[in-house]
Design an enzyme around this catalytic site. Structure first.
Site, PDB file in Angstrom:
ATOM      1  N   ASP A 169       0.860  -1.186   0.000  1.00  0.00           N
ATOM      2  CA  ASP A 169       0.000   0.000   0.000  1.00  0.00           C
ATOM      3  C   ASP A 169       0.898   1.237   0.000  1.00  0.00           C
ATOM      4  O   ASP A 169       1.517   1.567   1.010  1.00  0.00           O
ATOM      5  CB  ASP A 169      -0.882  -0.037   1.266  1.00  0.00           C
ATOM      6  N   HIS A 170       0.948   1.897  -1.136  1.00  0.00           N
ATOM      7  CA  HIS A 170       1.886   3.021  -1.267  1.00  0.00           C
ATOM      8  C   HIS A 170       1.429   4.259  -0.501  1.00  0.00           C
ATOM      9  O   HIS A 170       2.132   5.263  -0.442  1.00  0.00           O
ATOM     10  CB  HIS A 170       2.099   3.348  -2.745  1.00  0.00           C
TER      11      HIS A 170
END
Ligand code: CAO
Length: 544
Positions: free
Chosen positions: A516-517
């Site tokens: 999850d950036h």
């Protein structure tokens, strides 16, 4: 309790107006002045409000009927004393509306010469006795060219909204009010530049705009709506104020936050009704839900998938999806749409790990556990989560905080006949390889037997999805939000690797880390995966 006849109040001289909407049903409880029906004359529509608070006993008109002042439209039960008869009702009923009266006569002014430019103040016309009404929309801006009668602003009183139309054709020089301001009859709301044209004199300067609404029938009269209706208007680009709808519908639209120009009208002459509004909201909710539950699209502005009849291409059978399959589909859509994914790839050299694993196989069998690469992957991922704590996080629901975890629970994707399940192994960092192998096997069996409890599938920081036994050289797994990442493991392959002086055959395990950036950056992810691959390459590091 008393019965009270509801009659059509003073319509300002208008006769035989159309009933265009029935706003209540028998049994409804209404407050005084709630709209009961909406009627429409030649130039305006208006609510007929409840004369008093009470319960609707009957409505004796229907859409399409014609009514005149004094006509009975229904009966109410009120709290008033028994002497409250129909006469009282008539008196109590505020005259809600009046047939639009001719515009007040413009002040006399000498006609300017043809072609002469003139600036005129734009003045709020007669509001039928209403005072300090709200400006709810500004329909034009400086520089706009307008025709006489075009809506400039929309105002709203207690019971109705109405356009304030331009008194002349010309160019808007300025608009001096804004949404939310209050205006009264005679207030200047802007300036328009007009050009006199030939023999036809331009409208007089500072003449009030023609009253679009009722001339006052009584002091109680509110401004009335004067909807502009153009059947050729492109609905999506139509300002809400120009949408043809009664005041009650407009009010409801505002309360529900619906822009009326998006609602498909079904009423006569393109009128938006309450039912249209409800149908629109239903449709939006359905779309949102199908987007959220992994249906076939349509949510968040994504065009829905077209319905396809596959039987036209060949024989098909259609089977219901299992509950788990449907849940997985919903979660996948949610995670895919919510989480900005990045997938980083690496290969771990597990030649020594495989030698060690094989060497331990007999001992593991004796203990009754199956030592596959999975327990090693669990152990290596736990070590990496401890080594790079900035990766052992979740994005807080509020989108403004990062939740840092001081525990290491890891999910393990299990392929079952009923669908994908992800049991969670707790405190992986504190467990040995045999213990992890045992637990992983037990969890996989429980998953396949449908024996997992909800708690067995909660609380993971991270997930491992191993397709190594199945095959493939790589895949991009979807993050199981709110976890931070997921490791996709593919089938190991023996490949020539350069050791500095020669190519040697090595057992290489393809790894794909999706993360999850929003919660972590590439640097954290890179450190995490490099460390993890390093541990797999030299399992002695697990001892450190
Ligand atoms: N490369 C080559 N061989 C591998 C391997 C890899 N990466 N990983 C496992 N293997 C081997 C094992 O060593 C075992 O061989 P042996 O019996 O000779 O030792 C064989 O493949 C079968 O392993 P397994 O499947 O019984 O056990 P596992 O620990 O590897 O996997 C589990 C357990 C539950 C992860 C697995 O059964 C499973 O369900 N995987 C599917 C996960 C999945 O569906 N992911 C996709 C999610 S997104 O859609």
């Amino acid at each position: 309790m008393a019965k009270q006849v509801i009659k059509v109040p003073d319509l300002g001289g208008a006769d035989q107006v159309d009933v265009i909407e029935i706003a209540v049903a028998v049994g409804d409880t209404v407050a005084e002045e709630d709209a009961l029906i909406v009627v429409e004359g030649d130039k305006a529509s208006m609510d007929v409000p409840a004369p008093v608070a009470g319960k609707i006993l009957s409505i004796s008109v229907k859409e399409g009927d014609k009514v005149s002042e004094g006509d009975v439209i229904g009966e109410m039960e009120t709290d008033a004393g028994d002497d409250a008869g129909s006469e009282a009702a008539e008196e109590a009923a505020p005259a809600p509306a009046a047939e639009p009266a001719p515009a007040p006569a413009a002040e006399e002014a000498s006609a300017p010469a043809a072609g002469e430019e003139k600036e005129e103040e734009i003045v709020v016309p007669d509001l039928g006795g209403a005072d300090a009404v709200d400006v709810i929309e500004i329909s034009v801006s400086a520089g706009d060219s307008v025709e006489e009668g075009d809506a400039l602003i929309v105002v709203e009183g207690d019971k109705a909204s109405m356009d304030v139309p331009s008194s002349a054709s010309g160019t808007i020089v300025s608009i001096s009010v804004k949404e939310g301001d209050k205006v009264s009859s005679g207030d200047v709301i802007g300036v328009i530049k007009t050009v006199s044209g030939g023999a036809a004199p331009a409208p007089a300067a500072a003449a009030p705009a023609p009253a679009p609404a009722a001339a006052p029938a009584s002091e109680a009269v509110a401004p009335q709506e004067a909807p502009k209706r153009d059947p050729h208007v492109e609905r999506d680009h139509t300002p809400s104020a120009e949408v043809y709808a009664g005041p009650a519908v407009r009010k409801l639209g505002r309360e529900l936050g619906v822009t009326l120009n998006k609602v498909k009208p079904s009423g006569p002459r393109g009128r938006v009704t309450k039912d249209d509004l409800y149908a629109y909201i239903k449709e939006q909710v359905k779309k949102a839900e199908s987007g959220a539950t992994g249906g076939v699209g349509g949510g968040i502005g994504i065009a829905p998938m077209p319905e396809i009849d596959f039987s036209q291409f060949g024989p098909v059978t259609t089977e219901p999806m299992s509950k788990i399959h449907k849940l997985t589909a919903a979660n996948m859509s949610r995670n895919w749409l919510n989480v900005p994914h990045v997938t980083q790839f690496d290969d771990a050299d597990i030649t020594e790990l495989e030698d060690f694993r094989k060497a331990m196989k007999a001992e593991a069998d004796k203990r009754g556990v199956k030592l596959t690469p999975v327990p090693f992957l669990l152990k290596a991922a736990a070590a990496a989560l401890r080594e790079v704590p900035s990766f052992n996080v979740s994005l807080h629901n509020d989108g403004e905080h990062i939740v840092k975890k001081d525990y290491v629970h890891i999910g393990m994707a299990v392929d079952t006949p009923k669908g994908l399940m992800v049991p969670v192994i707790r405190d992986v960092d504190k467990k040995g390889l045999y213990e992890l192998a045992e637990e992983a096997t037990a969890m996989a069996i429980a998953a396949r037997d449908g024996k997992l409890k909800p708690r067995d599938m909660q609380g993971a920081c991270f997930t491992i999805s191993s397709l190594g036994a199945i095959g493939g050289t790589g895949f991009t797994p979807i993050v199981n939000a709110p976890e931070v990442g997921i490791l996709g493991v593919s089938k190991l392959a023996i490949r020539p690797e350069w050791n500095g002086s020669e190519f040697v055959p090595r057992k290489m395990l393809p790894l794909a880390l999706s993360y999850d950036h929003r919660a972590v950056n590439g640097g954290d992810a890179g450190r995490f995966l490099t460390y993890l691959a390093g541990v797999l390459a030299d399992v002695r590091r697990l001892l450190l």
